[in-house]
Every structure is written in C-alpha cells, then in structure tokens.
Design an enzyme around this catalytic site. Structure first.
Site, PDB file in Angstrom:
ATOM      1  N   LYS A 126      -4.448  -7.918   5.443  1.00 18.78           N
ATOM      2  CA  LYS A 126      -4.747  -8.835   6.559  1.00 18.78           C
ATOM      3  C   LYS A 126      -6.077  -9.557   6.301  1.00 18.78           C
ATOM      4  O   LYS A 126      -6.204 -10.754   6.530  1.00 18.78           O
ATOM      5  CB  LYS A 126      -4.811  -8.062   7.882  1.00 18.78           C
ATOM      6  CG  LYS A 126      -3.476  -7.518   8.341  1.00 18.78           C
ATOM      7  CD  LYS A 126      -2.542  -8.638   8.757  1.00 18.78           C
ATOM      8  CE  LYS A 126      -1.145  -8.146   9.009  1.00 18.78           C
ATOM      9  NZ  LYS A 126      -0.138  -9.222   9.100  1.00 18.78           N
ATOM     10  N   ILE A 183       7.167  -8.164  17.653  1.00 17.80           N
ATOM     11  CA  ILE A 183       6.373  -9.212  18.307  1.00 17.80           C
ATOM     12  C   ILE A 183       7.077 -10.562  18.143  1.00 17.80           C
ATOM     13  O   ILE A 183       7.097 -11.389  19.064  1.00 17.80           O
ATOM     14  CB  ILE A 183       4.937  -9.240  17.725  1.00 17.80           C
ATOM     15  CG1 ILE A 183       4.295  -7.848  17.843  1.00 17.80           C
ATOM     16  CG2 ILE A 183       4.086 -10.268  18.457  1.00 17.80           C
ATOM     17  CD1 ILE A 183       3.031  -7.664  17.009  1.00 17.80           C
ATOM     18  N   LEU A 228       1.218   5.212  18.555  1.00 19.61           N
ATOM     19  CA  LEU A 228       1.235   6.074  19.743  1.00 19.61           C
ATOM     20  C   LEU A 228       2.400   5.768  20.691  1.00 19.61           C
ATOM     21  O   LEU A 228       3.127   6.667  21.107  1.00 19.61           O
ATOM     22  CB  LEU A 228      -0.105   5.919  20.490  1.00 19.61           C
ATOM     23  CG  LEU A 228      -0.214   6.713  21.786  1.00 19.61           C
ATOM     24  CD1 LEU A 228      -0.155   8.211  21.525  1.00 19.61           C
ATOM     25  CD2 LEU A 228      -1.510   6.353  22.513  1.00 19.61           C
ATOM     26  N   SER A 284      -5.194  -8.789  12.587  1.00 19.56           N
ATOM     27  CA  SER A 284      -5.344  -7.506  13.264  1.00 19.56           C
ATOM     28  C   SER A 284      -6.817  -7.184  13.479  1.00 19.56           C
ATOM     29  O   SER A 284      -7.670  -7.579  12.675  1.00 19.56           O
ATOM     30  CB  SER A 284      -4.719  -6.421  12.388  1.00 19.56           C
ATOM     31  OG  SER A 284      -5.105  -5.151  12.829  1.00 19.56           O
ATOM     32  N   ALA A 285      -7.086  -6.426  14.522  1.00 14.89           N
ATOM     33  CA  ALA A 285      -8.449  -5.963  14.783  1.00 14.89           C
ATOM     34  C   ALA A 285      -8.966  -5.066  13.663  1.00 14.89           C
ATOM     35  O   ALA A 285     -10.170  -4.819  13.574  1.00 14.89           O
ATOM     36  CB  ALA A 285      -8.483  -5.201  16.108  1.00 14.89           C
ATOM     37  N   THR A 286      -8.076  -4.618  12.814  1.00 17.47           N
ATOM     38  CA  THR A 286      -8.471  -3.747  11.715  1.00 17.47           C
ATOM     39  C   THR A 286      -9.364  -4.467  10.700  1.00 17.47           C
ATOM     40  O   THR A 286     -10.003  -3.815   9.864  1.00 17.47           O
ATOM     41  CB  THR A 286      -7.209  -3.155  11.035  1.00 17.47           C
ATOM     42  OG1 THR A 286      -7.590  -2.120  10.154  1.00 17.47           O
ATOM     43  CG2 THR A 286      -6.449  -4.179  10.237  1.00 17.47           C
ATOM     44  N   ASN A 295      -3.823  -3.579  20.241  1.00 16.00           N
ATOM     45  CA  ASN A 295      -2.678  -2.667  20.105  1.00 16.00           C
ATOM     46  C   ASN A 295      -1.484  -3.127  20.944  1.00 16.00           C
ATOM     47  O   ASN A 295      -1.427  -2.816  22.139  1.00 16.00           O
ATOM     48  CB  ASN A 295      -3.094  -1.246  20.498  1.00 16.00           C
ATOM     49  CG  ASN A 295      -4.039  -0.624  19.486  1.00 16.00           C
ATOM     50  OD1 ASN A 295      -5.131  -1.143  19.236  1.00 16.00           O
ATOM     51  ND2 ASN A 295      -3.620   0.470  18.875  1.00 16.00           N
ATOM     52  N   TYR A 347      -2.919  -1.771   4.072  1.00 17.60           N
ATOM     53  CA  TYR A 347      -2.336  -2.704   5.040  1.00 17.60           C
ATOM     54  C   TYR A 347      -3.435  -3.607   5.617  1.00 17.60           C
ATOM     55  O   TYR A 347      -3.328  -4.836   5.616  1.00 17.60           O
ATOM     56  CB  TYR A 347      -1.624  -1.932   6.164  1.00 17.60           C
ATOM     57  CG  TYR A 347      -1.380  -2.785   7.383  1.00 17.60           C
ATOM     58  CD1 TYR A 347      -0.421  -3.788   7.376  1.00 17.60           C
ATOM     59  CD2 TYR A 347      -2.153  -2.616   8.547  1.00 17.60           C
ATOM     60  CE1 TYR A 347      -0.221  -4.599   8.483  1.00 17.60           C
ATOM     61  CE2 TYR A 347      -1.955  -3.409   9.661  1.00 17.60           C
ATOM     62  CZ  TYR A 347      -0.992  -4.402   9.620  1.00 17.60           C
ATOM     63  OH  TYR A 347      -0.808  -5.210  10.711  1.00 17.60           O
TER      64      TYR A 347
END
Ligand code: NAD
Ligand code: UDP
Length: 338
Positions: free
Chosen positions: A154, A13, A201, A125-127, A180, A150
């Site tokens: 964040k 990124i 993925l 992150s959306a996590t 993602n 991980y």
C-alpha cells in the site's frame, strides 16, 4: 453522471461502492478476477439497485483486457480496489502481493494512460502511517515502514501514484486511507465473505455468533488502553463506500495526488466491540484472552477532519449500526455467498 471502472468491484468494499454508484445514477464497469469474491455479490447489487452493471471477469495485470475495457467503454474515472489483503499470507507469499498489488496497480495506470483516463481513487490503508505516530492520525503525519508485506504494497503504490501525479499534471488521484471497515448494507443482502478462517475481528465475531467458530481469541489484554485490548477506528462499509463517491466528485474537478483518512474519528476496544455486539444483537460471544498478535499496535484511530472539510463527506453510522448490520448479513447468509 459518469462511467466508472471499478477494479475489485465484486469484493466486500467494492460491491457496496458499486451499489452506491448505481443508486446515484453512475454507470459501472467491474473488472474482477474473483480470486477472493463471488459474482453473486454483483447479482445482488444489481437486484438492490434495480439497475445493471457490466461485469468483466479478468485480472488487472492483463493489459489486453484493460485496453479492451477502455476501448469498449468511455470511462471517466477508475476506483481501484483490486488486490490481495491478508496480512499473514503476505508474509508467506510476498511475491504474490508484490505482483497483484504493486505490478497490478502499475498495469492499471499504464492502461489508463494509454486510454487518456487520469482520474483515480485508490484503496489505501491506515497501515501506511509510522507506528510511532500517536492517534488521532492525520494526513500530515509521516508514513513509516509497515510491519508486513501487505502494508508495504500500500505504501509503495501510494508513493508511485504521488510521483506519477508530480511528473504528469493530467493525473488526479485520491488516496483513501481506510481505518477498519465493518458492517454491511442495511438489506443484509451483501456483506463481507472472507475465505477460510477470518483474520479480522468483525467477521470472526459474526462467525462465532452464527456457530461456525467456537470462540473469539482476543489478542492481548495488556495494552495501555481503556481495558487493555487493542483500540481501532471501525467505519461502516456504506459510509466508506460513500467516501469514494465524494472523492470521485472532488477528483473530477482537481489535479494532483492527495490522501484522506476515512474513519469515524472514534476508537473502540476489542472488548467494547464484543460487548456492544452482545447488547445490540442479544447474542453471547464466547472468548478467551491470548497473547498479542505480532505487528499489532495498541491504538489506531483517525483524525478525519480533512475528509469532512475537503470531500464534504461525513460518517452517518455508529458502532451499534455497524454491529447490527454485520450480524444481519451473517445471520441471513450463514455461509456467505456460497
Ligand atoms: P476483497 O478481497 O473483498 O476485494 C478485493 C477484490 O479484488 C476481490 O473481489 C478480488 O477477487 C479482486 N482481486 C484481487 N486481485 C485481483 C487482480 N489481480 N485482478 C482483478 N481482481 C482482483 O477486499 P476488500 O476488503 O473489499 O478490500 C478492497 C481494497 O481495500 C483492497 O485493495 C484492500 O487492500 C483495501 N483495504 C481493505 C481494508 C479492509 O479491512 N477490508 C482496509 C484497508 C484497505
Ligand atoms: N483481534 C482480536 N482477535 C481476532 C482478530 C482481531 O483480538 O481474532 C483484534 C486485533 O488485535 C486488533 C483489532 O482486533 O486489536 C482489530 O483487528 P483487525 O485484524 O480486524 O484489524 P487491524 O489489525 O487491521 O486493525
């Protein structure tokens, strides 16, 4: 135009963001220890932009290198990508994740404070969202305890930065919660180059397409989704890169710490990704269904209204572009940068 320090700028990124920064006339200094990247990405960024950037090989945990960078360059703001990101590995070697991602971020903001630089864009992150939230996920929804180390790093860094901005109002911090990221620059010259067997993925699909892997394992086909496979919000890496420029502009004129979701707002299932990849690129992807992957949720996609309204950002690319561009990069660079 501003001078921006980009930590982790040689990565996936980061390299796309450096290119957009150079293309918009900003000066760029990259700090990267090359633990998960190659300097070749930055050579290509400079060729594409027809402009040069300054590269410093080093670690965000090294305060001497950071102080030297801030002394030698009049940095206006920092975009902070540097960190480790492999979910599985974070369960095996948690201390490396706590050290790189949490201690590394603290080391960076300490150096920023010494240098009186208070504008920061952080890769979150959306996590961080609580798994009990129902998509579309918005920024008002509660965060939870991520299922892996991980994600935990964040969440902790987000909380540290929030508290920092409350304690000292000179700080202006953007937390960008990526969904993602996939795709690659249109040129096919820069893209995602994971080391070893891909966890994610998209690189797995392109490596099957290029013949480096035999078949895709689809983790679960019994989720309560459109076709039983997991649904995610895939976002083109160039759209994501541009979100950093929008966040930077926003932060140059505001204070405090604020989170923005960066996603398209659309969910796609694993089978939809595989099938669309086949249609767009004319390549068959061998696959098998296997059991669910531990820690995966059925569905995650963004409510991206806050980023659209407040940052003046909007995604330009759809799933077909993402899959065509991922493949163009992989086809032109079957073994990545190396
Ligand atoms: P990446 O691994 O390609 O890039 C990270 C870069 O940071 C690499 O170039 C690596 O060499 C460098 N780095 C790592 N530790 C460092 C350290 N201690 N000091 C200096 N450099 C260091 O990963 P990416 O996909 O480009 O992700 C960038 C950021 O976005 C990361 O913080 C990641 O956690 C976050 N993020 C990524 C995703 C994703 O799916 N790719 C999703 C959400 C958030
Ligand atoms: N996935 C899969 N096979 C793979 C990698 C991922 O079926 O080899 C699925 C995974 O279960 C999830 C989706 O693809 O539903 C996206 O996974 P990825 O690891 O890319 O992102 P994340 O889990 O972080 O959303």
């Amino acid at each position: 135009m501003a001078k921006i320090l980009v930590t982790g700028g040689a990565g996936y990124i980061g390299s796309h963001t450096c290119l957009e920064l150079l293309n918009t006339g900003h000066d760029v200094v990259v700090l990267d220890n090359l633990s998960n990247s190659s300097v070749e990405s930055l050579n290509r960024v400079q060729q594409l932009a027809q402009k040069s950037l300054k590269f410093v090989e080093g670690d965000i945990r090294d305060s001497q290198i950071l102080d030297r960078i801030f002394q030698e360059n009049t940095i206006d703001a920092v975009i902070h990508f540097a960190g480790l990101k492999a979910v599985g590995e974070s369960q095996q070697i948690p201390l490396a994740y706590f050290d790189n991602n949490i201690a590394g971020s603290i080391s960076l903001v300490q150096a920023m404070e010494r240098a009186q630089v208070f504008k920061l864009v952080f890769s979150s992150s959306a996590t961080v969202y609580d798994e009990a939230n129902i998509s579309p996920l918005n920024e008002e929804m509660p965060t939870g305890m991520p299922s892996n180390n991980y994600g935990y790093t964040k969440l902790i860094v987000e909380q540290i930065l929030e508290k920092l901005a409350i304690a000292d109002t000179r700080w202006s911090i953007a937390l960008l919660r990526y969904f993602n990221p996939v795709g690659a620059h249109k040129s096919g010259q820069i893209g995602e180059d994971p080391r070893g067997i891909p966890n994610n993925l998209m690189p797995y699909v392109t490596q099957v397409a290029v013949g480096r892997r035999e078949k895709l394992s689809i983790f679960g086909n019994d989720y309560n989704t459109v076709d039983g496979t997991g649904v995610r919000d895939y976002i083109h890496v160039v759209d994501l890169a541009n979100a950093h420029l929008c966040a930077l502009n926003n932060r140059l004129t505001s204070q405090g710490c604020r989170a923005w979701n960066i996603g398209t707002g659309n969910g796609s299932s694993v089978l939809q990704v595989k099938n669309t990849f086949e249609q767009v690129n004319g390549i068959n992807i061998a696959f098998e269904f296997v059991s669910r992957r531990e820690g995966d949720v059925a569905t995650s996609f963004a409510d991206n209204k806050r980023a659209i309204e407040e940052l003046g950002w909007a995604p330009q690319y759809g799933l077909e572009d993402m899959l065509a561009d991922s493949w163009k990069w992989q086809k032109q660079n079957p073994h990545g940068y190396g």
